[in-house]
Design a protein around this motif. Structure first.
Motif, PDB file in Angstrom:
ATOM      1  N   SER A  25      24.084  29.663  80.113  1.00  0.00           N
ATOM      2  CA  SER A  25      23.203  30.248  81.116  1.00  0.00           C
ATOM      3  C   SER A  25      21.810  30.479  80.538  1.00  0.00           C
ATOM      4  CB  SER A  25      23.776  31.575  81.611  1.00  0.00           C
ATOM      5  OG  SER A  25      23.756  32.541  80.572  1.00  0.00           O
ATOM      6  N   PRO A  26      20.768  30.416  81.378  1.00  0.00           N
ATOM      7  CA  PRO A  26      19.403  30.680  80.913  1.00  0.00           C
ATOM      8  C   PRO A  26      19.246  32.051  80.282  1.00  0.00           C
ATOM      9  CG  PRO A  26      19.373  29.642  83.075  1.00  0.00           C
ATOM     10  CD  PRO A  26      20.799  29.980  82.785  1.00  0.00           C
ATOM     11  N   SER A  27      19.968  33.049  80.798  1.00  0.00           N
ATOM     12  CA  SER A  27      19.855  34.398  80.242  1.00  0.00           C
ATOM     13  C   SER A  27      20.431  34.470  78.833  1.00  0.00           C
ATOM     14  CB  SER A  27      20.569  35.408  81.155  1.00  0.00           C
ATOM     15  OG  SER A  27      21.956  35.093  81.258  1.00  0.00           O
ATOM     16  N   LEU A  28      21.548  33.748  78.613  1.00  0.00           N
ATOM     17  CA  LEU A  28      22.137  33.716  77.271  1.00  0.00           C
ATOM     18  C   LEU A  28      21.196  33.013  76.294  1.00  0.00           C
ATOM     19  CD1 LEU A  28      24.445  34.149  75.273  1.00  0.00           C
ATOM     20  CD2 LEU A  28      25.498  32.043  76.139  1.00  0.00           C
ATOM     21  N   LEU A  29      20.627  31.892  76.727  1.00  0.00           N
ATOM     22  CA  LEU A  29      19.689  31.172  75.870  1.00  0.00           C
ATOM     23  C   LEU A  29      18.460  32.018  75.553  1.00  0.00           C
ATOM     24  CD1 LEU A  29      19.883  27.611  77.468  1.00  0.00           C
ATOM     25  CD2 LEU A  29      20.798  28.322  75.249  1.00  0.00           C
ATOM     26  N   ALA A  30      18.007  32.791  76.540  1.00  0.00           N
ATOM     27  CA  ALA A  30      16.857  33.675  76.308  1.00  0.00           C
ATOM     28  C   ALA A  30      17.206  34.745  75.282  1.00  0.00           C
ATOM     29  CB  ALA A  30      16.415  34.305  77.627  1.00  0.00           C
ATOM     30  N   ASP A  31      18.419  35.308  75.386  1.00  0.00           N
ATOM     31  CA  ASP A  31      18.847  36.335  74.422  1.00  0.00           C
ATOM     32  C   ASP A  31      18.969  35.737  73.014  1.00  0.00           C
ATOM     33  OD1 ASP A  31      18.934  38.270  76.376  1.00  0.00           O
ATOM     34  OD2 ASP A  31      21.087  38.001  76.784  1.00  0.00           O
ATOM     35  N   LEU A  32      19.501  34.518  72.930  1.00  0.00           N
ATOM     36  CA  LEU A  32      19.632  33.859  71.626  1.00  0.00           C
ATOM     37  C   LEU A  32      18.254  33.575  71.029  1.00  0.00           C
ATOM     38  CD1 LEU A  32      22.523  31.359  72.456  1.00  0.00           C
ATOM     39  CD2 LEU A  32      22.682  33.390  71.006  1.00  0.00           C
ATOM     40  N   SER A  33      17.309  33.192  71.876  1.00  0.00           N
ATOM     41  CA  SER A  33      15.951  32.912  71.401  1.00  0.00           C
ATOM     42  C   SER A  33      15.292  34.166  70.851  1.00  0.00           C
ATOM     43  CB  SER A  33      15.107  32.330  72.541  1.00  0.00           C
ATOM     44  OG  SER A  33      15.617  31.077  72.951  1.00  0.00           O
ATOM     45  N   ARG A  34      15.612  35.298  71.447  1.00  0.00           N
ATOM     46  CA  ARG A  34      15.033  36.557  70.947  1.00  0.00           C
ATOM     47  C   ARG A  34      15.617  36.923  69.578  1.00  0.00           C
ATOM     48  NH1 ARG A  34      14.736  37.939  76.527  1.00  0.00           N
ATOM     49  NH2 ARG A  34      16.914  38.612  76.604  1.00  0.00           N
ATOM     50  N   ILE A  35      16.842  36.494  69.306  1.00  0.00           N
ATOM     51  CA  ILE A  35      17.470  36.819  68.020  1.00  0.00           C
ATOM     52  C   ILE A  35      16.908  35.957  66.895  1.00  0.00           C
ATOM     53  CG2 ILE A  35      19.638  36.793  66.730  1.00  0.00           C
ATOM     54  CD1 ILE A  35      21.074  37.439  69.376  1.00  0.00           C
ATOM     55  N   VAL A  36      16.812  34.632  67.120  1.00  0.00           N
ATOM     56  CA  VAL A  36      16.440  33.720  66.029  1.00  0.00           C
ATOM     57  C   VAL A  36      15.038  33.132  66.161  1.00  0.00           C
ATOM     58  CG1 VAL A  36      18.833  33.075  65.598  1.00  0.00           C
ATOM     59  CG2 VAL A  36      17.459  31.699  67.159  1.00  0.00           C
ATOM     60  N   ALA A  37      14.350  33.392  67.253  1.00  0.00           N
ATOM     61  CA  ALA A  37      13.020  32.837  67.570  1.00  0.00           C
ATOM     62  C   ALA A  37      13.193  31.533  68.349  1.00  0.00           C
ATOM     63  CB  ALA A  37      12.156  32.592  66.333  1.00  0.00           C
ATOM     64  N   PRO A  38      12.360  31.307  69.353  1.00  0.00           N
ATOM     65  CA  PRO A  38      12.517  30.137  70.242  1.00  0.00           C
ATOM     66  C   PRO A  38      12.461  28.799  69.520  1.00  0.00           C
ATOM     67  CG  PRO A  38      11.017  31.747  71.211  1.00  0.00           C
ATOM     68  CD  PRO A  38      11.287  32.212  69.815  1.00  0.00           C
ATOM     69  N   ASP A  39      11.661  28.698  68.453  1.00  0.00           N
ATOM     70  CA  ASP A  39      11.541  27.403  67.777  1.00  0.00           C
ATOM     71  C   ASP A  39      12.753  27.067  66.928  1.00  0.00           C
ATOM     72  OD1 ASP A  39      11.042  29.357  65.879  1.00  0.00           O
ATOM     73  OD2 ASP A  39       9.585  28.131  64.786  1.00  0.00           O
ATOM     74  N   ARG A  40      13.753  27.959  66.854  1.00  0.00           N
ATOM     75  CA  ARG A  40      14.979  27.677  66.108  1.00  0.00           C
ATOM     76  C   ARG A  40      16.189  27.601  67.047  1.00  0.00           C
ATOM     77  NH1 ARG A  40      12.745  31.251  62.207  1.00  0.00           N
ATOM     78  NH2 ARG A  40      14.332  32.851  62.469  1.00  0.00           N
ATOM     79  N   VAL A  41      15.910  27.246  68.298  1.00  0.00           N
ATOM     80  CA  VAL A  41      16.966  27.018  69.290  1.00  0.00           C
ATOM     81  C   VAL A  41      16.761  25.626  69.875  1.00  0.00           C
ATOM     82  CG1 VAL A  41      18.051  27.788  71.433  1.00  0.00           C
ATOM     83  CG2 VAL A  41      17.050  29.476  69.876  1.00  0.00           C
ATOM     84  N   LEU A  42      17.768  24.767  69.752  1.00  0.00           N
ATOM     85  CA  LEU A  42      17.706  23.415  70.304  1.00  0.00           C
ATOM     86  C   LEU A  42      18.588  23.333  71.542  1.00  0.00           C
ATOM     87  CD1 LEU A  42      18.017  21.172  67.112  1.00  0.00           C
ATOM     88  CD2 LEU A  42      15.960  22.168  68.130  1.00  0.00           C
ATOM     89  N   THR A  43      18.034  22.779  72.621  1.00  0.00           N
ATOM     90  CA  THR A  43      18.803  22.620  73.859  1.00  0.00           C
ATOM     91  C   THR A  43      18.626  21.238  74.480  1.00  0.00           C
ATOM     92  OG1 THR A  43      16.974  23.589  75.127  1.00  0.00           O
ATOM     93  CG2 THR A  43      18.740  25.095  74.405  1.00  0.00           C
ATOM     94  N   ALA A  44      17.570  20.499  74.116  1.00  0.00           N
ATOM     95  CA  ALA A  44      17.342  19.176  74.694  1.00  0.00           C
ATOM     96  C   ALA A  44      18.439  18.209  74.252  1.00  0.00           C
ATOM     97  CB  ALA A  44      15.974  18.644  74.266  1.00  0.00           C
ATOM     98  N   LEU A  45      18.805  17.307  75.145  1.00  0.00           N
ATOM     99  CA  LEU A  45      19.880  16.363  74.858  1.00  0.00           C
ATOM    100  C   LEU A  45      19.617  15.594  73.575  1.00  0.00           C
ATOM    101  CD1 LEU A  45      22.471  14.822  75.637  1.00  0.00           C
ATOM    102  CD2 LEU A  45      21.017  13.277  76.991  1.00  0.00           C
ATOM    103  N   GLU A  46      18.377  15.145  73.413  1.00  0.00           N
ATOM    104  CA  GLU A  46      18.031  14.344  72.234  1.00  0.00           C
ATOM    105  C   GLU A  46      18.200  15.137  70.944  1.00  0.00           C
ATOM    106  OE1 GLU A  46      16.182  14.762  74.860  1.00  0.00           O
ATOM    107  OE2 GLU A  46      16.112  12.808  75.837  1.00  0.00           O
ATOM    108  N   ASP A  47      17.983  16.454  71.031  1.00  0.00           N
ATOM    109  CA  ASP A  47      18.144  17.300  69.854  1.00  0.00           C
ATOM    110  C   ASP A  47      19.608  17.644  69.598  1.00  0.00           C
ATOM    111  OD1 ASP A  47      15.399  17.446  69.326  1.00  0.00           O
ATOM    112  OD2 ASP A  47      15.131  19.076  70.756  1.00  0.00           O
ATOM    113  N   LEU A  48      20.418  17.658  70.655  1.00  0.00           N
ATOM    114  CA  LEU A  48      21.826  18.034  70.505  1.00  0.00           C
ATOM    115  C   LEU A  48      22.689  16.883  69.993  1.00  0.00           C
ATOM    116  CD1 LEU A  48      22.437  20.122  73.763  1.00  0.00           C
ATOM    117  CD2 LEU A  48      21.841  20.958  71.484  1.00  0.00           C
ATOM    118  N   ILE A  49      22.290  15.639  70.302  1.00  0.00           N
ATOM    119  CA  ILE A  49      23.120  14.486  69.933  1.00  0.00           C
ATOM    120  C   ILE A  49      23.429  14.436  68.432  1.00  0.00           C
ATOM    121  CG2 ILE A  49      23.118  11.960  69.742  1.00  0.00           C
ATOM    122  CD1 ILE A  49      21.834  11.874  72.513  1.00  0.00           C
ATOM    123  N   PRO A  50      22.443  14.659  67.533  1.00  0.00           N
ATOM    124  CA  PRO A  50      22.781  14.595  66.101  1.00  0.00           C
ATOM    125  C   PRO A  50      23.781  15.655  65.658  1.00  0.00           C
ATOM    126  CG  PRO A  50      20.425  14.405  66.423  1.00  0.00           C
ATOM    127  CD  PRO A  50      20.992  14.824  67.732  1.00  0.00           C
TER     128      PRO A  50
END
Length: 386
Positions: A4-29
């Motif tokens: 959910s967007p709210s969960l992703l927002a909470d995770l981004s607040r914990i580790v910083a947005p630039d250390r959260v990958l969600t795009a398909l191209e970033d998830l494949i590896p």
């Protein structure tokens, strides 16, 4: 189901947005590890830097009933870091510091993202020795080694990772941070909780610090390779060496098929005109090394070896696990096909006319490129060309 967007927002607040990958191209590896033919897309990938951040992530995952899979460099061959559908992949490669080298107590404290080679080099810089040498030691992380209880070519004499772990800091699934073990060798009272986590593949908790035992560096070593016209003759040589109460640092048996498969460049000088070969290495006091090497040579010749060669210098005697003797495993292309970036590019080449994939590739965030595929920049192959 997706996160959910709210969960992703909470995770981004914990580790910083630039250390959260969600795009398909970033998830494949991160959808596979070194295990062949197994793949599953996660919901997101996180790169925490502290145990407190990991604790906060696990508490949040508990509240949202979201699965968490821990990952290091993804070189494992047992599916230990393979994601489950829409899970959180918690990648610890950013936690890569050498925290303490205690030469007086022969210990080293490191974070889980430090590579095995970093650990070995840190020990060597203090004239000490960390024996475990998994084949992927240049890129595998110490946290992954502990989670998988990794071994290596030196396992016959020195044992596996479990034999060198004295303590662990672990974040439990509930978010509690626990330390187990210490620098005292006679820490024998009560349950050995650290041994539960070693080899558990991240199912019981997430390792955030590792206290490792080091040993004195061997004063000398000698490396040899013996070739045999028959496999059973090589097997007899192995039995004879062990029966003679010689415990080599390395004693590896390879048949002809394996030798051919591992000969990856024309320049490799590995002997292939044989049905089997033995890689042997002895280390320790110079006098003991000379005696054991002579004994092993005699036993191999009695077993009918065709040829026995001794490494002449350090280049030929490179540590097993980095580049075994006589360039048998040429590192230029060894297991390069397991590298996530290579496999991802191969998939792209296989479908060059797919406009959907092409448009998705164009959407890769420039800010996230530095996090793929293992949270750090990688060369085209994770092993250097030799």
């Amino acid at each position: 189901m997706t996160l959910s967007p709210s969960l992703l927002a909470d995770l981004s607040r914990i580790v910083a947005p630039d250390r959260v990958l969600t795009a398909l191209e970033d998830l494949i590896p991160y959808s596979f590890d070194g295990t062949a033919a197994m793949q599953q897309l996660p919901g997101c990938v996180l790169f925490p830097r502290t145990a407190d951040q990991i604790a906060a992530i696990l508490k949040l995952a508990n509240q949202s009933k979201t699965a968490v899979v821990t990952r290091g460099s993804g070189t494992g061959l047992s599916g230990g870091s393979l994601p489950s559908p829409d899970c959180i992949v918690l990648c610890t490669v950013k936690m890569d510091r050498i925290l303490e080298l205690d030469r007086a107590n022969l210990t080293l404290t490191v974070e889980p993202g430090a590579t095995t080679l970093q650990v070995a080099d840190a020990a060597a810089a203090a004239s000490l020795f960390y024996p475990p040498d998994p084949g992927s030691m240049k890129i595998s992380t110490i946290g992954g080694n502990v989670a998988e209880n990794s071994g290596g070519l030196r396992g016959l004499k020195y044992g596996v990772t479990r034999n060198y772990v004295m303590g662990l800091e672990v974040v439990l699934p509930t978010g509690e941070i626990m330390w187990t073990g210490n620098k005292c060798v006679k820490d024998v009272a009560g349950y050995s909780l650290k041994d539960l986590f070693i080899g558990s593949e991240g199912t019981l908790g997430i390792i955030t610090k590792v206290l490792l035992r080091l040993i004195p560096k061997p004063a000398a070593k000698r490396t040899m390779v013996a070739t045999f016209a028959q496999m059973d003759r090589a097997a007899e040589a192995v039995s004879a060496i062990i029966a003679a109460q010689i415990i080599p640092c390395t004693l590896e048996f390879l048949d002809r098929t394996t030798s051919i498969a591992l000969k990856t460049t024309p320049k490799s000088d590995s002997p292939l005109d044989c049905e089997a070969l033995l890689l042997m290495e002895t280390d320790g006091h110079p006098a003991v090394v000379a005696e054991e090497a002579a004994q092993m040579e005699t036993l191999c010749r009695k077993a009918g070896c065709m040829e026995l060669r001794v490494a002449k210098d350090d280049a030929e005697r490179s540590a097993p696990g980095q580049r075994p003797p006589f360039s048998l495993f040429r590192s230029g292309s060894r297991r390069a096909h397991h590298h996530p970036r290579r496999r991802h590019r191969s998939a792209q080449r296989a479908r060059p006319h797919d406009p959907l994939r092409r448009s998705r590739r164009q959407k890769i965030s420039a800010a996230n490129r530095h996090l793929r595929p293992h949270g750090r920049r990688q060369p085209p192959s994770h092993l250097p060309h030799g």
